[in-house]
Enzyme design. Structure first.
Site, PDB file in Angstrom:
ATOM      1  N   HIS A  27       0.745  -0.794   0.233  1.00 44.03           N
ATOM      2  CA  HIS A  27      -0.181  -0.008   0.194  1.00 44.03           C
ATOM      3  C   HIS A  27       1.087   1.127   0.337  1.00 44.03           C
ATOM      4  CE1 HIS A  27      -3.861   2.457   1.476  1.00 44.03           C
ATOM      5  NE2 HIS A  27      -2.909   2.759   2.143  1.00 44.03           N
TER       6      HIS A  27
ATOM      7  N   CYS B 151      -3.234  10.591   4.779  1.00 41.15           N
ATOM      8  CA  CYS B 151      -3.357   9.960   6.268  1.00 41.15           C
ATOM      9  C   CYS B 151      -3.351  11.627   7.072  1.00 41.15           C
ATOM     10  CB  CYS B 151      -2.508   9.300   6.689  1.00 41.15           C
ATOM     11  SG  CYS B 151      -2.691   8.925   8.705  1.00 41.15           S
TER      12      CYS B 151
ATOM     13  N   ASN C 191      -2.516   8.079  -2.538  1.00 38.06           N
ATOM     14  CA  ASN C 191      -2.493   6.816  -2.911  1.00 38.06           C
ATOM     15  C   ASN C 191      -1.594   6.890  -4.007  1.00 38.06           C
ATOM     16  OD1 ASN C 191      -3.405   5.030  -0.630  1.00 38.06           O
ATOM     17  ND2 ASN C 191      -4.807   6.760  -1.089  1.00 38.06           N
TER      18      ASN C 191
END
Lengths: 305, 305
Positions: free
Chosen positions: A211, A244, A253
């Site tokens: 990720h 985040c 992302n």
């Protein structure tokens, strides 16, 4: 010379985390009805898994306060797993009641980030996850995501031995799927390959996924490094959204479309319809201010010529 | 398993092409005085080479109409090569009069793009470059950049045999430095490695460099593939500016700062001061609307926390 781009895996699994990780940090609330339409559009693309929401404190992540309604409203396509993040027993109960297909627990490899993100020490969160795992049926699908394994905005480099120690415990609990997260978005491809090799050398084996956030522009190169090691599961977010709230500087992302187009061109099957993916991205763009995508402006630039 | 991130080259040469390729497509004219200040700021960073401008038709590229004044105004730092693009005899004479350290000739591997970009067939441009090479002193530094070797917005895939044929002729002229350009920004890392391997298999050897645009978000991954092959010379542009006016959809070059920070973290020496590079990027940002950089917003995000 060995060609490191030959003998790559023939197919990968892309986990679309946009509805959870991509949207959680957006300033404007995406209306529940829009969320449902967007998740349905993603379902049509052919993802093996969509991370639909989080069952977290709505005061902490107001964007995802409608997790229940979203799960109730979406059309589930056979073959797609609809997952959600769960931080505690209350969230677990809500997720199970919503009929979530897979539960993702999460912990940070950085003590400071875990405290900022979950309000607990790593030891406390590990004890909680262990207890929660005992409450669920053995047939329920589970993933544990370990964030900040490649670096932390508060602590800098995260010791590899600490990462390894956490993973060993999680594997010992019987968890079969673990995602290694570069929450801050700083991992170099070499660092990713080295960590995977180190874990293998230490006989720490699991179904590892990656990720990667694209804060430093390295996420796609990092996926390639993972592929070269043999990793075949990658989290991405439609439009490259994300970041985040407790990782200063972290950007979105890796954009799903950037990865899908690149891998398909390299002959690696993603199982995802590129046309439907662009349709979904166009829908998403109407709900958010700015997509961090390369492929969408690129394709538009080509069309407008 | 062989670690493809071990035994990478220890050091690379980064050619800063921002003042030429990065700026040529900007809608607003950067005042000559500002250009000089910016090139001087780049000189301070420690680049081995800066592509300062092009001696092209000012009607075709109005931004670079002040090539002469910029060369006259900059402070030349010993150890830095100040180069310029030259398309024809008139440009060559101007460049030599301006005391350019290195001349870069250019041709496209795509017939249509060469026609759009230079207004000639490939054969005509090849004949011109061959004639120009005979006019210059053997001691003058020369590079030939071949654009669109990985794909063309007009023709799609460019046949590898055509690329190889062009390179063979250029090498036969005695040119020692050739840059392979992904002008459209579509090359996958696998494609880059394969082309380099193919050329080597065909015994087509030169001091090859890579010039990658980031239209599809793959440029950094492409540089890594080049490094894995053994390439050590890469073109980048401060702030990720750029885009060819005759390559629809093409976005900017790989951002210098994104590459420098990544390689330095991987232990590969660039010879460039990261602090001075960020200072130069901050200066550039005052002159242009938008930088396509990952590192600058990332570092700002970290500082603001």
């Amino acid at each position: 010379m060995v060609n490191p781009y030959q003998n790559l895996p023939e197919a990968v699994t892309i986990v679309e985390v946009g509805p959870r990780d991509g949207w959680q940090n957006l300033p404007e609330f995406i209306p529940t009805e829009q969320k449902i339409i967007l998740v349905n559009a993603l379902s049509a693309c052919g993802f093996a898994e969509i991370e639909v929401s989080s069952f977290v404190n709505p005061r902490a992540i107001p964007q995802l306060r409608d997790a229940n309604q979203v799960f109730a409203g979406i059309d589930r396509v056979p073959g797609t797993v609809y997952s959600a993040l769960v931080p505690n027993q209350r969230g677990l109960q809500q997720a199970l009641a919503a009929g979530v297909d897979k539960i993702a627990f999460f912990i940070s490899a950085s003590e400071t980030h875990n405290q900022e993100n979950i309000g607990q020490s790593i030891a406390e969160t590990m004890a909680d996850i262990e207890a929660l795992l005992k409450m669920v049926s053995a047939s329920l699908r589970i993933r544990v995501s370990v964030s900040n394994v490649f670096g932390c905005p508060y602590e800098g480099k995260v010791p590899i031995a600490r990462v390894a120690g956490l993973l060993e415990k999680i594997i010992a609990w019987g968890v079969e799927e673990i995602t290694l997260c570069d929450t801050w978005g700083v991992a170099t491809p070499g660092q990713i390959f080295s960590l995977l090799q180190y874990l293998d050398d230490q006989d720490i084996k699991s179904d590892f996924g990656l990720h990667l956030h694209d804060s430093s522009g390295r996420a796609l190169a990092g996926v390639i490094a993972g592929l070269q090691w043999g990793i075949t599961r990658f989290d991405t977010a439609l439009g490259g959204l994300g970041g985040c709230p407790f990782a200063p500087g972290a950007a979105g992302n890796l954009a799903t479309e950037d990865l899908v187009f690149c891998l398909e061109e390299m002959g690696i099957k993603t199982g995802i319809s590129q046309d439907l993916l662009l349709q979904a991205a166009n829908m998403l763009e109407k709900n958010v201010d700015h997509l961090a995508s390369h492929m969408i402006p690129f394709l538009r630039g080509c069309q407008s010529s």
